[in-house]
Design a protein around this motif. Structure first.
Motif, PDB file in Angstrom:
ATOM      1  N   GLY A 148      -0.502 -25.619  27.326  1.00  0.00           N
ATOM      2  CA  GLY A 148      -0.640 -26.957  26.764  1.00  0.00           C
ATOM      3  C   GLY A 148      -2.098 -27.239  26.437  1.00  0.00           C
ATOM      4  N   HIS A 149      -2.380 -28.481  26.047  1.00  0.00           N
ATOM      5  CA  HIS A 149      -3.740 -28.885  25.701  1.00  0.00           C
ATOM      6  C   HIS A 149      -4.202 -29.996  26.636  1.00  0.00           C
ATOM      7  N   GLN A 150      -5.471 -29.903  27.048  1.00  0.00           N
ATOM      8  CA  GLN A 150      -6.043 -30.942  27.890  1.00  0.00           C
ATOM      9  C   GLN A 150      -7.426 -31.340  27.367  1.00  0.00           C
ATOM     10  N   ILE A 151      -7.726 -32.625  27.540  1.00  0.00           N
ATOM     11  CA  ILE A 151      -9.060 -33.120  27.191  1.00  0.00           C
ATOM     12  C   ILE A 151      -9.915 -33.070  28.446  1.00  0.00           C
ATOM     13  N   VAL A 152     -11.087 -32.419  28.345  1.00  0.00           N
ATOM     14  CA  VAL A 152     -12.008 -32.333  29.478  1.00  0.00           C
ATOM     15  C   VAL A 152     -13.226 -33.195  29.160  1.00  0.00           C
ATOM     16  N   LEU A 153     -13.511 -34.155  30.044  1.00  0.00           N
ATOM     17  CA  LEU A 153     -14.661 -35.034  29.904  1.00  0.00           C
ATOM     18  C   LEU A 153     -15.804 -34.514  30.774  1.00  0.00           C
ATOM     19  N   SER A 154     -17.012 -34.485  30.205  1.00  0.00           N
ATOM     20  CA  SER A 154     -18.195 -34.043  30.946  1.00  0.00           C
ATOM     21  C   SER A 154     -19.280 -35.106  30.829  1.00  0.00           C
TER      22      SER A 154
END
Length: 538
Positions: free
Chosen positions: A184-190
């Motif tokens: 699947g796809h995930q949004i990673v916040l940094s």
């Protein structure tokens, strides 16, 4: 064949080579004038060669000053680190020699948070409705990020890729990346490194809210059960707006806060509820400060790039050390002393060049004495000497000029270096030496009005002397114009001499004809008299 040649061939005339005679007369008039003009051309060409030699010597001197012009040219500290894999060291010109014990307990980290999983990168979010993400840094006021993509002005459903674009476009200190995990796809916040840069990200979308009672007081509002906030805005008679955040009572209704009075005005409502997705609920890494010690003193910083602990030294923390590491800052001035020696060599070569150019008795080929008597030489020499004997534009308390680091000009005009004095200045007043030469700056423009130090000021002055509009090039251009003028005079002289040669040739040809006729008459009379004498005596 000329008339005189024909006459001579027939054995008549004076017997003189009138062509050679005419050429000799022309040469007698032409040669001194031609030699004088050619001498002027040679002299002007010599000056141009001399001006080029001055520019070359100045360019060499400029290069030598250029090695002492920037603060970075005095970066003589060489760091030695027993654990280079755990931290790096950069030393500037203000760093002092010394030794330190450094132990890294923890590096600074940035917070990383992932979203829920999406089947595809273009999965529609929030049932296709626009929504707002609320970013809060360290518990501060939430900053809204609207996610409402459009195509040709028409709203469309937001996707995970649109969320990434909206977050990055907001430039609020948190970056987003869309990662394909394979499942699947995930949004990673940094975020940024440091505990003070921890953040939370939540989403809200518009909710339905209606006024149940407005009598006008109390104001009671009904809203969807999932509503998290309701704001009442009141349009006043003077067209201003007042807003009040309503609170939820025990019956699930939204009312004015205790102690508040309903403003007199037309009311409108803004209600929000949690967005269905994305949910940023997976913690990958917590934001932490760097923790380390220097000579036993415990220190924390929000960044791994630390430049405010040891004067003139920047630490780059990579990982935890295995116990205390040793940092040695050793000063190596060999390169600086070599550059100062190079300046001495360049200056003396410059001075020697000017002596040769100005010495009328010089036997050096091509440019020896070509600028003898030229005031330009003294002007340039005086300016360059000033670089050495005058105070720097950025003097120190003890180191004010080149003389304070052992540079001086002897009675023969030669620049000398006192190595002992230089060593003492570098050992005890290194910072002042650096500032005296470079003003403590890097890459300063020649057009800057700020003090540039001894070397920087010298470069600026030399650069201006070398400009096409400077004195040297102006003199060279004038010499070139003179050469053009002299060549035009030569051309005119040639034309005049050609006409003179033609005039002399014609005049001598006429003379030859007259002499030839006289000779013929003489011979005829001699024959007649001889015949008469023979008749009388026969």
């Amino acid at each position: 064949m000329s008339t005189s040649s024909i006459v001579n061939t027939l054995g008549a005339g004076s017997g003189i080579d009138v062509k050679s005679l005419a050429q000799s007369l022309v040469d007698a008039e032409k040669t001194p004038r031609k030699e004088r003009i050619e001498a002027q051309i040679a002299k002007s060409e010599g000056k141009i060669t001399g001006y080029s030699a001055v520019k070359y010597a100045l360019s060499t001197l400029k290069t030598a000053f250029g090695k002492l012009n920037d603060a970075s040219d005095f970066s003589s500290i060489q760091p030695a680190n027993t654990q280079p894999g755990s931290f790096g060291i950069t030393a500037s010109t203000t760093a002092e020699a010394g030794s330190y014990s450094i132990e890294v307990q923890q590096t600074a980290l940035e917070q990383r948070t992932a979203s829920s999983v999406f089947p595809e990168r273009n999965t529609p979010l929030n049932s296709g409705n626009p929504f707002t993400l609320n970013l809060s840094i360290a518990g501060g006021t939430a900053q809204p990020i609207l996610v409402a993509p459009q195509v040709n002005g028409v709203a469309r459903a937001a996707t995970p890729a649109d969320v990434v674009s909206a977050i990055n476009g907001a430039k609020l200190g948190v970056n987003a990346q869309l990662i394909n995990t394979g499942s699947g796809h995930q949004i990673v916040l940094s975020g940024q490194t440091g505990f003070a840069n921890r953040f939370t990200m939540s989403g809200t979308t518009s909710s339905t809210a209606t006024i149940q009672t407005d009598t006008p007081d109390p104001l009671v509002v009904s809203a969807e059960a999932s509503t998290t906030s309701v704001t009442a805005s009141f349009l006043m008679a003077d067209n201003t707006t007042q807003s009040l955040a309503l609170v939820k009572d025990s019956d699930g209704k939204w009312v004015l806060p205790v102690g508040s009075t309903r403003p007199d005005g037309t009311v409108s409502l803004i209600a929000n509820k949690p967005v269905q997705s994305p949910l940023f609920n997976q913690s990958l890494e917590d934001a932490t400060d760097a923790r380390f010690s220097v000579n036993g003193l415990e220190i924390t910083r929000s960044s791994n790039n630390i430049s405010d602990v040891i004067e003139g030294v920047t630490l780059d923390l990579y990982s935890k050390t295995s116990g205390p590491a040793r940092l040695d800052l050793n000063r190596n001035t060999t390169g600086i002393k070599d550059n100062i020696r190079g300046l001495v060599t360049a200056y003396n070569e410059f001075e020697e060049t000017l002596k040769i150019l100005g010495d009328s008795k010089s036997e050096v080929e091509e440019f020896g004495g070509v600028l003898a008597g030229e005031s330009l030489l003294q002007s340039v020499r005086s300016q360059v000497r000033g670089f050495i004997i005058n105070n720097s534009s950025t003097p120190g308390t003890s180191i004010k000029a080149a003389r304070d680091v052992g540079l001086s000009i002897d009675r023969f005009g030669k620049l000398t270096l006192d190595e002992t004095k230089l060593d003492n200045a570098l050992q005890n007043k290194f910072g002042e030496v650096s500032t005296m030469f470079s003003a403590g700056t890097n890459n300063q423009s020649i057009y800057s009005t700020a003090p540039a130090g001894l070397a920087g000021g010298a470069i600026n002055r030399i650069e201006k002397m070398l400009l096409s509009t400077g004195l040297i090039d102006t003199q060279s251009q004038n010499a070139t114009k003179q050469i053009t003028k002299y060549k035009e005079e030569l051309s005119e002289l040639e034309k005049r001499m050609e006409k003179l040669m033609l005039r002399y040739t014609n005049q001598f040809s006429i003379m030859e004809n007259i002499v030839g006729s006289s000779n013929s008459m003489r011979e005829g009379l001699k024959g007649t008299f001889a015949g008469m004498m023979k008749a009388y005596t026969g």
